[in-house]
Write an enzyme that holds these catalytic residues in place. Structure first.
Site, PDB file in Angstrom:
ATOM      1  N   ASP A 231       5.182  -0.959   5.762  1.00 13.63           N
ATOM      2  CA  ASP A 231       3.975  -1.383   5.062  1.00 13.63           C
ATOM      3  C   ASP A 231       3.746  -0.540   3.796  1.00 13.63           C
ATOM      4  O   ASP A 231       2.644  -0.072   3.545  1.00 13.63           O
ATOM      5  CB  ASP A 231       2.782  -1.275   6.040  1.00 13.63           C
ATOM      6  CG  ASP A 231       1.468  -1.763   5.455  1.00 13.63           C
ATOM      7  OD1 ASP A 231       1.494  -2.654   4.595  1.00 13.63           O
ATOM      8  OD2 ASP A 231       0.419  -1.235   5.864  1.00 13.63           O
TER       9      ASP A 231
ATOM     10  N   TYR B 174       1.179   0.523  -5.557  1.00 16.86           N
ATOM     11  CA  TYR B 174       1.057  -0.023  -4.206  1.00 16.86           C
ATOM     12  C   TYR B 174       2.008   0.665  -3.239  1.00 16.86           C
ATOM     13  O   TYR B 174       2.887   0.056  -2.644  1.00 16.86           O
ATOM     14  CB  TYR B 174       1.316  -1.531  -4.250  1.00 16.86           C
ATOM     15  CG  TYR B 174       0.642  -2.300  -3.135  1.00 16.86           C
ATOM     16  CD1 TYR B 174      -0.745  -2.318  -3.010  1.00 16.86           C
ATOM     17  CD2 TYR B 174       1.391  -3.023  -2.223  1.00 16.86           C
ATOM     18  CE1 TYR B 174      -1.362  -3.024  -1.999  1.00 16.86           C
ATOM     19  CE2 TYR B 174       0.781  -3.742  -1.205  1.00 16.86           C
ATOM     20  CZ  TYR B 174      -0.597  -3.729  -1.103  1.00 16.86           C
ATOM     21  OH  TYR B 174      -1.206  -4.436  -0.098  1.00 16.86           O
TER      22      TYR B 174
ATOM     23  N   HIS C  76      -1.873  -0.627   4.445  1.00 17.31           N
ATOM     24  CA  HIS C  76      -2.933  -1.307   5.204  1.00 17.31           C
ATOM     25  C   HIS C  76      -3.366  -0.492   6.416  1.00 17.31           C
ATOM     26  O   HIS C  76      -4.231  -0.913   7.172  1.00 17.31           O
ATOM     27  CB  HIS C  76      -2.471  -2.678   5.719  1.00 17.31           C
ATOM     28  CG  HIS C  76      -2.200  -3.680   4.653  1.00 17.31           C
ATOM     29  ND1 HIS C  76      -0.967  -3.809   4.053  1.00 17.31           N
ATOM     30  CD2 HIS C  76      -2.994  -4.608   4.074  1.00 17.31           C
ATOM     31  CE1 HIS C  76      -1.018  -4.782   3.163  1.00 17.31           C
ATOM     32  NE2 HIS C  76      -2.234  -5.287   3.149  1.00 17.31           N
TER      33      HIS C  76
ATOM     34  N   HIS D 168      -7.852  -7.274  -5.710  1.00 16.40           N
ATOM     35  CA  HIS D 168      -6.525  -6.801  -6.128  1.00 16.40           C
ATOM     36  C   HIS D 168      -6.305  -7.130  -7.605  1.00 16.40           C
ATOM     37  O   HIS D 168      -5.644  -6.386  -8.328  1.00 16.40           O
ATOM     38  CB  HIS D 168      -5.419  -7.436  -5.285  1.00 16.40           C
ATOM     39  CG  HIS D 168      -5.218  -6.764  -3.957  1.00 16.40           C
ATOM     40  ND1 HIS D 168      -5.005  -5.411  -3.826  1.00 16.40           N
ATOM     41  CD2 HIS D 168      -5.171  -7.268  -2.692  1.00 16.40           C
ATOM     42  CE1 HIS D 168      -4.854  -5.106  -2.544  1.00 16.40           C
ATOM     43  NE2 HIS D 168      -4.952  -6.215  -1.829  1.00 16.40           N
TER      44      HIS D 168
ATOM     45  N   GLU E 249      -5.600  -0.870  -1.417  1.00 17.58           N
ATOM     46  CA  GLU E 249      -6.055  -1.703  -0.291  1.00 17.58           C
ATOM     47  C   GLU E 249      -7.538  -1.466   0.011  1.00 17.58           C
ATOM     48  O   GLU E 249      -8.292  -2.402   0.279  1.00 17.58           O
ATOM     49  CB  GLU E 249      -5.235  -1.374   0.957  1.00 17.58           C
ATOM     50  CG  GLU E 249      -4.032  -2.258   1.142  1.00 17.58           C
ATOM     51  CD  GLU E 249      -4.411  -3.726   1.121  1.00 17.58           C
ATOM     52  OE1 GLU E 249      -5.317  -4.127   1.875  1.00 17.58           O
ATOM     53  OE2 GLU E 249      -3.819  -4.473   0.336  1.00 17.58           O
TER      54      GLU E 249
ATOM     55  N   HIS F   2     -11.391  -9.840  -1.092  1.00 16.27           N
ATOM     56  CA  HIS F   2     -10.376  -8.781  -0.989  1.00 16.27           C
ATOM     57  C   HIS F   2      -9.217  -9.093  -1.942  1.00 16.27           C
ATOM     58  O   HIS F   2      -8.796  -8.244  -2.725  1.00 16.27           O
ATOM     59  CB  HIS F   2      -9.862  -8.697   0.458  1.00 16.27           C
ATOM     60  CG  HIS F   2      -8.679  -7.785   0.644  1.00 16.27           C
ATOM     61  ND1 HIS F   2      -8.769  -6.558   1.269  1.00 16.27           N
ATOM     62  CD2 HIS F   2      -7.375  -7.911   0.280  1.00 16.27           C
ATOM     63  CE1 HIS F   2      -7.582  -5.980   1.275  1.00 16.27           C
ATOM     64  NE2 HIS F   2      -6.709  -6.783   0.680  1.00 16.27           N
ATOM     65  N   GLU F   3      -8.731 -10.308  -1.874  1.00 18.24           N
ATOM     66  CA  GLU F   3      -7.569 -10.677  -2.698  1.00 18.24           C
ATOM     67  C   GLU F   3      -7.915 -10.651  -4.181  1.00 18.24           C
ATOM     68  O   GLU F   3      -7.136 -10.168  -5.000  1.00 18.24           O
ATOM     69  CB  GLU F   3      -7.047 -12.046  -2.272  1.00 18.24           C
ATOM     70  CG  GLU F   3      -6.416 -12.051  -0.883  1.00 18.24           C
ATOM     71  CD  GLU F   3      -5.291 -11.036  -0.746  1.00 18.24           C
ATOM     72  OE1 GLU F   3      -4.602 -10.761  -1.736  1.00 18.24           O
ATOM     73  OE2 GLU F   3      -5.113 -10.493   0.365  1.00 18.24           O
TER      74      GLU F   3
HETATM   75 ZN    ZN Z   1      -4.762  -6.343   0.230  1.00 24.39          ZN
END
Ligand code: ZN
Length: 377
Positions: free
Chosen positions: A285, A203, A290, A192, A212, A188-189
């Site tokens: 957020d 974002y 998210h 990005h 996301e 996931h990271e």
């Molecule tokens: Zn993320």
């Protein structure tokens, strides 16, 4: 060269330039601030304290990210992108200065530190999916070295991509375990990073939720690829194995059933919607990046399971084509993205079941009214 191809190339060049000028990437953590915020109000100080410190750390990083650009791209770039990853693992030794002490380079034998070994393998698994499935050579498609630091800070309840490298906390052991445990969290990271080098989705709001969702989609696909699971066999969870037994929950998010990953006294309830009917309007957020990511996540799940087989093949290919194709605007909304997936399904597979499956998947989450594929661009 027809006019469409020409226009696309112009867009790709513009997008690449934009991505370079926006190297000031978002500070993307796997555990969103609203979860830590809830946790920081727990009566039990052993739960609240680590969450509060993680939250403070992350807020500071987010502010810094807005006012400074990240350091330049590492100079040690290979002349020709390689088919092999170039991984370097560091031990932050429970401090917050990065990257820390180098503990393992590419090709070195596994050592005794499980966090280092898991991170090394996770970086490799992510590199491999992007290479084998989509022909992409590392995050930037130019062989970018993959650097990661483990044992970051103390009781740090998060993992993040800082624009240049991966960083993993050990978790507090009360709510969260070691963040190198779930391979999908790592993937996931890193995704990005892929987004940063391609569509560079802003974002915030829907484009942020798409950012996301890209990370959840390819995060889950890396895990499915590692396990050799078909769309039917996959659990479609993000972060399974990260929560301790003490938490009533199975993961951070569920792409199959958004909103059901956890429902816990201390963590609260998973706030993700699965359809536009439950879209959450919030200023928290980054406008719910998210939270509303549950909607495009679920659309991907619906498309992948309708098509069956390995989700990284047709469904993943269509999503990848949109992310990297040059037509996805940095401020794209869900409907824009949906439209592009229908067009991409047609461009790659013609008048087949793919296009219909993608269209029905979006209808399943309440995004209808997409134009016919012909001339959709
Ligand atoms: Zn993320």
């Amino acid at each position: 060269m027809d006019a469409n191809t020409n226009a696309r190339q112009v867009r790709q060049v513009r997008q690449a330039r934009l991505a370079r000028s926006h190297r000031r990437s978002a500070f993307c953590t796997i555990v969103p601030p609203h979860v830590l915020d809830k946790l920081s109000h727990a009566e039990d100080a052993s739960l609240a304290e680590p969450a509060r410190r993680t939250l403070e750390h992350d807020a500071l990083q987010r502010t810094r990210r807005r006012i400074t650009t990240v350091r330049g791209v590492p100079a040690a770039r290979a002349a020709a992108p390689s088919d092999k990853p170039r991984r370097t693992l560091y031990d932050a030794q429970h401090r917050t200065s990065l990257p820390g002490r180098k503990v393992r380079g590419e090709g070195d034998q596994a050592g005794r530190d499980d966090s280092v070994n898991r991170a090394y393998d996770g970086l490799g698994a992510t590199f491999e999916l992007f290479l084998k499935a989509y022909g992409r050579r590392s995050i930037d498609d130019s062989g970018l070295p993959l650097n990661a630091s483990v044992h970051y800070s103390e009781d740090y309840n998060n993992a993040f991509w800082d624009g240049e490298q991966m960083v993993f906390g050990d978790g507090d052991g009360e709510v969260f375990l070691d963040f190198t445990i779930p391979v999908d969290v790592m993937a996931h990271e890193l995704t990005h990073g892929v987004t940063q080098y391609t569509a560079n989705l802003e974002y915030f709001g829907q484009s942020g939720a798409l950012n996301e969702s890209m990370s959840d989609v390819f995060g889950s696909l890396v895990k499915q690829h590692v396990l050799g699971q078909s769309a039917e066999e996959a659990d479609w969870l993000i972060g399974a194995g990260l929560l301790t037994d003490r938490v009533t929950g199975v993961a951070l998010r569920s792409m199959k059933a958004p909103g059901t990953a956890y429902d816990d006294d201390v963590l609260g309830k998973d706030p993700q919607p699965g359809t536009m009917d439950d879209y959450v309007r919030t200023s928290r957020d980054n406008g719910g990046v998210h939270i509303n990511s549950g909607i495009p996540n679920h659309a991907f799940y619906l498309a992948a399971t309708a098509l069956g087989g390995n989700a990284w093949e047709r469904a993943g290919q269509i999503w990848y084509d949109v992310l990297t194709g040059g037509d996805l605007a940095f401020d794209a909304q869900f409907a824009d993205f949906a439209q592009l997936t229908v067009a991409a399904a047609h461009a790659r597979y013609g008048e087949g079941e793919e296009q219909a499956a993608v269209r029905e998947a979006w209808a399943g989450v309440g995004i209808t009214d997409l134009r016919a594929h012909v001339g959709a661009r």
